[in-house]
Design an enzyme around this catalytic site. Structure first.
Site, PDB file in Angstrom:
ATOM      1  N   ASP A  91      -2.867   1.027   6.807  1.00 19.21           N
ATOM      2  CA  ASP A  91      -1.968   0.763   5.693  1.00 19.21           C
ATOM      3  C   ASP A  91      -1.468  -0.683   5.724  1.00 19.21           C
ATOM      4  OD1 ASP A  91      -1.350   3.875   4.933  1.00 19.21           O
ATOM      5  OD2 ASP A  91      -1.427   3.551   7.094  1.00 19.21           O
ATOM      6  N   ASP A  98       0.885  -1.172   0.000  1.00 15.56           N
ATOM      7  CA  ASP A  98       0.000   0.000   0.000  1.00 15.56           C
ATOM      8  C   ASP A  98       0.921   1.220   0.000  1.00 15.56           C
ATOM      9  OD1 ASP A  98      -2.255   1.627   0.172  1.00 15.56           O
ATOM     10  OD2 ASP A  98      -2.160   1.655   2.362  1.00 15.56           O
ATOM     11  N   GLU A 153      -1.168  -1.134  -4.872  1.00 13.87           N
ATOM     12  CA  GLU A 153      -2.420  -0.395  -5.071  1.00 13.87           C
ATOM     13  C   GLU A 153      -2.231   0.654  -6.159  1.00 13.87           C
ATOM     14  OE1 GLU A 153      -5.270   0.781  -1.838  1.00 13.87           O
ATOM     15  OE2 GLU A 153      -4.600   2.767  -2.413  1.00 13.87           O
TER      16      GLU A 153
END
Length: 207
Positions: free
Chosen positions: A141, A7, A68
């Site tokens: 996260d 992330d 991501e």
């Protein structure tokens, strides 16, 4: 299959390694968050993230990287930082010849919770349940990194099969088109031969 989910972010970059088993079995190998001071120079912050990712790649040796994808954000500065951190991760993977796949937030949410509109609490709850963790991974996260890895493990095989099916369909279409072209050419050749025979017959009759 072992996947490193990332992330990306400058202030907090979530890292999560998940092993995939038979069917939809998943197991958490490691999870953490890399932090960089907001007042540091951009180059130093990216270097810190790069070093951490390199260390994780060497330590856990994942077979694929799931990152991501930067989605539309109102905060341009945040979006740029996320993209830069993601680029650093992709570069580290490329040096090792590892495949990197970018998943959108809605893809990850849908894969993990069944809804592309799930909130962070729902994603964290499902990640905790799926991986049978004793406590919820924090901050968000960290949970998002694990969710990315799970998403990749569950979606990529399906995506691969779909790509293979599309490739086979394209091959069949090309072969069918080639057969039609050959048949049309054969008919055209036969027609020309027939016309030539008729013309020759007429000339012989006049004689």
């Amino acid at each position: 299959m072992r996947v490193l989910g990332v992330d990306p972010g400058l202030t907090r970059c979530g890292l999560g390694v998940v092993d995939g088993g038979i069917g939809r079995q998943v197991a958490c190998v490691a999870v953490d968050v890399v932090r960089t001071p907001a007042d540091d120079e951009l180059s130093r912050r990216l270097l810190r993230i790069s070093e951490a990712v390199e260390e994780w790649l060497d330590t856990y040796r994942p077979e694929a990287i799931a990152v991501e994808r930067v989605f539309s954000q109102h905060n341009v500065r945040t979006a740029m930082g996320t993209a830069q951190a993601g680029g650093v991760v992709a570069l580290g993977a490329a040096r090792r010849g590892l495949p990197v796949v970018f998943h959108t937030p809605s893809e990850v949410k849908a894969a993990v919770t069944g809804s592309g509109r799930a909130d962070k609490a729902q994603v964290t709850g499902m990640v905790t349940r799926l991986l049978k963790l004793e406590a919820r991974p924090k901050p968000a996260d960290a949970a998002d990194a694990l969710a990315l890895a799970i998403c990749h493990l569950w979606r990529e095989p399906m995506r691969g099969r779909l790509a293979e099916a599309e490739a086979r369909a394209a091959d069949l279409a090309r072969a069918h088109k080639a057969k039609l072209a050959a048949a049309a050419k054969a008919r055209g050749g036969a027609g020309n031969t027939g016309s030539a025979n008729v013309a020759r017959t007429r000339r012989e009759t006049r004689r």
